[in-house]
Write a protein that holds these residues in place. Sequence first.
Motif, PDB file in Angstrom:
ATOM      1  N   SER A 138       0.803  -1.221   0.000  1.00 18.16           N
ATOM      2  CA  SER A 138       0.000   0.000   0.000  1.00 18.16           C
ATOM      3  C   SER A 138       0.843   1.282   0.000  1.00 18.16           C
ATOM      4  O   SER A 138       0.346   2.333  -0.372  1.00 18.16           O
ATOM      5  CB  SER A 138      -0.946   0.010   1.199  1.00 18.16           C
ATOM      6  OG  SER A 138      -0.212  -0.018   2.403  1.00 18.16           O
ATOM      7  N   ASN A 139       2.108   1.193   0.387  1.00 20.98           N
ATOM      8  CA  ASN A 139       2.973   2.377   0.344  1.00 20.98           C
ATOM      9  C   ASN A 139       3.689   2.523  -1.009  1.00 20.98           C
ATOM     10  O   ASN A 139       4.454   3.457  -1.205  1.00 20.98           O
ATOM     11  CB  ASN A 139       3.983   2.361   1.493  1.00 20.98           C
ATOM     12  CG  ASN A 139       4.964   1.204   1.397  1.00 20.98           C
ATOM     13  OD1 ASN A 139       4.773   0.268   0.624  1.00 20.98           O
ATOM     14  ND2 ASN A 139       6.001   1.259   2.209  1.00 20.98           N
ATOM     15  N   ASN A 140       3.429   1.614  -1.939  1.00 22.23           N
ATOM     16  CA  ASN A 140       4.019   1.675  -3.274  1.00 22.23           C
ATOM     17  C   ASN A 140       3.095   2.499  -4.173  1.00 22.23           C
ATOM     18  O   ASN A 140       1.962   2.097  -4.428  1.00 22.23           O
ATOM     19  CB  ASN A 140       4.176   0.259  -3.833  1.00 22.23           C
ATOM     20  CG  ASN A 140       4.796   0.226  -5.219  1.00 22.23           C
ATOM     21  OD1 ASN A 140       4.750   1.186  -5.962  1.00 22.23           O
ATOM     22  ND2 ASN A 140       5.364  -0.912  -5.558  1.00 22.23           N
ATOM     23  N   PRO A 141       3.547   3.661  -4.674  1.00 17.40           N
ATOM     24  CA  PRO A 141       2.681   4.507  -5.491  1.00 17.40           C
ATOM     25  C   PRO A 141       2.486   4.009  -6.931  1.00 17.40           C
ATOM     26  O   PRO A 141       1.792   4.649  -7.713  1.00 17.40           O
ATOM     27  CB  PRO A 141       3.395   5.858  -5.476  1.00 17.40           C
ATOM     28  CG  PRO A 141       4.829   5.505  -5.289  1.00 17.40           C
ATOM     29  CD  PRO A 141       4.845   4.265  -4.427  1.00 17.40           C
ATOM     30  N   MET A 142       3.082   2.884  -7.257  1.00 14.27           N
ATOM     31  CA  MET A 142       2.956   2.265  -8.581  1.00 14.27           C
ATOM     32  C   MET A 142       3.389   3.213  -9.708  1.00 14.27           C
ATOM     33  O   MET A 142       2.674   3.428 -10.671  1.00 14.27           O
ATOM     34  CB  MET A 142       1.537   1.758  -8.821  1.00 14.27           C
ATOM     35  CG  MET A 142       1.179   0.580  -7.931  1.00 14.27           C
ATOM     36  SD  MET A 142      -0.402  -0.189  -8.336  1.00 14.27           S
ATOM     37  CE  MET A 142      -0.045  -0.915  -9.935  1.00 14.27           C
ATOM     38  N   TYR A 143       4.581   3.759  -9.571  1.00 19.27           N
ATOM     39  CA  TYR A 143       5.131   4.610 -10.615  1.00 19.27           C
ATOM     40  C   TYR A 143       5.817   3.789 -11.705  1.00 19.27           C
ATOM     41  O   TYR A 143       6.152   4.305 -12.752  1.00 19.27           O
ATOM     42  CB  TYR A 143       6.143   5.606 -10.034  1.00 19.27           C
ATOM     43  CG  TYR A 143       5.546   6.630  -9.096  1.00 19.27           C
ATOM     44  CD1 TYR A 143       4.225   7.061  -9.219  1.00 19.27           C
ATOM     45  CD2 TYR A 143       6.308   7.173  -8.080  1.00 19.27           C
ATOM     46  CE1 TYR A 143       3.694   8.003  -8.363  1.00 19.27           C
ATOM     47  CE2 TYR A 143       5.782   8.124  -7.216  1.00 19.27           C
ATOM     48  CZ  TYR A 143       4.486   8.533  -7.366  1.00 19.27           C
ATOM     49  OH  TYR A 143       3.962   9.470  -6.510  1.00 19.27           O
ATOM     50  N   ASP A 144       6.051   2.509 -11.447  1.00 21.16           N
ATOM     51  CA  ASP A 144       6.731   1.646 -12.407  1.00 21.16           C
ATOM     52  C   ASP A 144       5.748   1.137 -13.462  1.00 21.16           C
ATOM     53  O   ASP A 144       4.579   1.491 -13.473  1.00 21.16           O
ATOM     54  CB  ASP A 144       7.382   0.469 -11.676  1.00 21.16           C
ATOM     55  CG  ASP A 144       8.497   0.913 -10.744  1.00 21.16           C
ATOM     56  OD1 ASP A 144       9.214   1.875 -11.088  1.00 21.16           O
ATOM     57  OD2 ASP A 144       8.639   0.306  -9.672  1.00 21.16           O
ATOM     58  N   CYS A 145       6.244   0.255 -14.276  1.00 17.40           N
ATOM     59  CA  CYS A 145       5.465  -0.368 -15.344  1.00 17.40           C
ATOM     60  C   CYS A 145       5.060  -1.773 -14.888  1.00 17.40           C
ATOM     61  O   CYS A 145       5.909  -2.525 -14.423  1.00 17.40           O
ATOM     62  CB  CYS A 145       6.347  -0.425 -16.591  1.00 17.40           C
ATOM     63  SG  CYS A 145       5.598  -1.207 -17.985  1.00 17.40           S
ATOM     64  N   TYR A 146       3.778  -2.101 -15.013  1.00 19.47           N
ATOM     65  CA  TYR A 146       3.267  -3.383 -14.540  1.00 19.47           C
ATOM     66  C   TYR A 146       2.564  -4.122 -15.670  1.00 19.47           C
ATOM     67  O   TYR A 146       1.591  -3.609 -16.229  1.00 19.47           O
ATOM     68  CB  TYR A 146       2.284  -3.172 -13.380  1.00 19.47           C
ATOM     69  CG  TYR A 146       2.948  -2.545 -12.183  1.00 19.47           C
ATOM     70  CD1 TYR A 146       3.510  -3.335 -11.193  1.00 19.47           C
ATOM     71  CD2 TYR A 146       3.055  -1.167 -12.066  1.00 19.47           C
ATOM     72  CE1 TYR A 146       4.143  -2.767 -10.103  1.00 19.47           C
ATOM     73  CE2 TYR A 146       3.690  -0.584 -10.982  1.00 19.47           C
ATOM     74  CZ  TYR A 146       4.240  -1.393 -10.005  1.00 19.47           C
ATOM     75  OH  TYR A 146       4.866  -0.822  -8.934  1.00 19.47           O
ATOM     76  N   PRO A 147       3.025  -5.319 -16.005  1.00 23.28           N
ATOM     77  CA  PRO A 147       2.357  -6.084 -17.063  1.00 23.28           C
ATOM     78  C   PRO A 147       0.974  -6.553 -16.611  1.00 23.28           C
ATOM     79  O   PRO A 147       0.786  -6.942 -15.459  1.00 23.28           O
ATOM     80  CB  PRO A 147       3.287  -7.275 -17.295  1.00 23.28           C
ATOM     81  CG  PRO A 147       4.092  -7.402 -16.054  1.00 23.28           C
ATOM     82  CD  PRO A 147       4.172  -6.032 -15.449  1.00 23.28           C
ATOM     83  N   ILE A 148       0.022  -6.468 -17.508  1.00 24.24           N
ATOM     84  CA  ILE A 148      -1.322  -6.993 -17.257  1.00 24.24           C
ATOM     85  C   ILE A 148      -1.306  -8.424 -17.764  1.00 24.24           C
ATOM     86  O   ILE A 148      -1.331  -8.669 -18.963  1.00 24.24           O
ATOM     87  CB  ILE A 148      -2.379  -6.150 -17.984  1.00 24.24           C
ATOM     88  CG1 ILE A 148      -2.318  -4.704 -17.495  1.00 24.24           C
ATOM     89  CG2 ILE A 148      -3.777  -6.751 -17.800  1.00 24.24           C
ATOM     90  CD1 ILE A 148      -3.148  -3.733 -18.310  1.00 24.24           C
ATOM     91  N   LYS A 149      -1.244  -9.370 -16.823  1.00 29.72           N
ATOM     92  CA  LYS A 149      -1.061 -10.773 -17.184  1.00 29.72           C
ATOM     93  C   LYS A 149      -2.228 -11.670 -16.794  1.00 29.72           C
ATOM     94  O   LYS A 149      -2.612 -12.544 -17.546  1.00 29.72           O
ATOM     95  CB  LYS A 149       0.216 -11.321 -16.549  1.00 29.72           C
ATOM     96  CG  LYS A 149       1.472 -10.753 -17.127  1.00 29.72           C
ATOM     97  CD  LYS A 149       2.676 -11.446 -16.530  1.00 29.72           C
ATOM     98  CE  LYS A 149       3.947 -11.011 -17.219  1.00 29.72           C
ATOM     99  NZ  LYS A 149       5.106 -11.718 -16.705  1.00 29.72           N
ATOM    100  N   SER A 150      -2.758 -11.466 -15.616  1.00 29.74           N
ATOM    101  CA  SER A 150      -3.765 -12.410 -15.120  1.00 29.74           C
ATOM    102  C   SER A 150      -5.154 -12.080 -15.671  1.00 29.74           C
ATOM    103  O   SER A 150      -5.442 -10.950 -16.083  1.00 29.74           O
ATOM    104  CB  SER A 150      -3.803 -12.390 -13.591  1.00 29.74           C
ATOM    105  OG  SER A 150      -4.422 -11.206 -13.119  1.00 29.74           O
TER     106      SER A 150
END
Length: 87
Positions: free
Chosen positions: A46-58
């Motif tokens: 929850s403290n990760n602001p998700m500024y990176d790139c995340y693959p949509i896999k599932s």
Amino acid sequence: MSIRTHKPLVQRVVRWYAKYGSDLVGEKVLNNVNLPNLQNLFRVESNNPMYDCYPIKSFEQKNYIEKTFSFKLNTQAYDYFIECDAI
């Protein structure tokens, strides 16, 4: 003297790329993103602001994106990612 901090202004974007090669095919800006939902969906803290790139896999990730943002993903033809841009 107090130090003021602020959250950076960002937008979340779905970008899709050719399955064979690395060509960017398209992008869609996501409006009204619920960050806690994305954090849960992509299993980040929850403290990760998700500024990176995340693959949509599932299937769960794909289904959430399609239903929440009225956007159809063709995972047979393209690789999809949630990305973050500063605005």
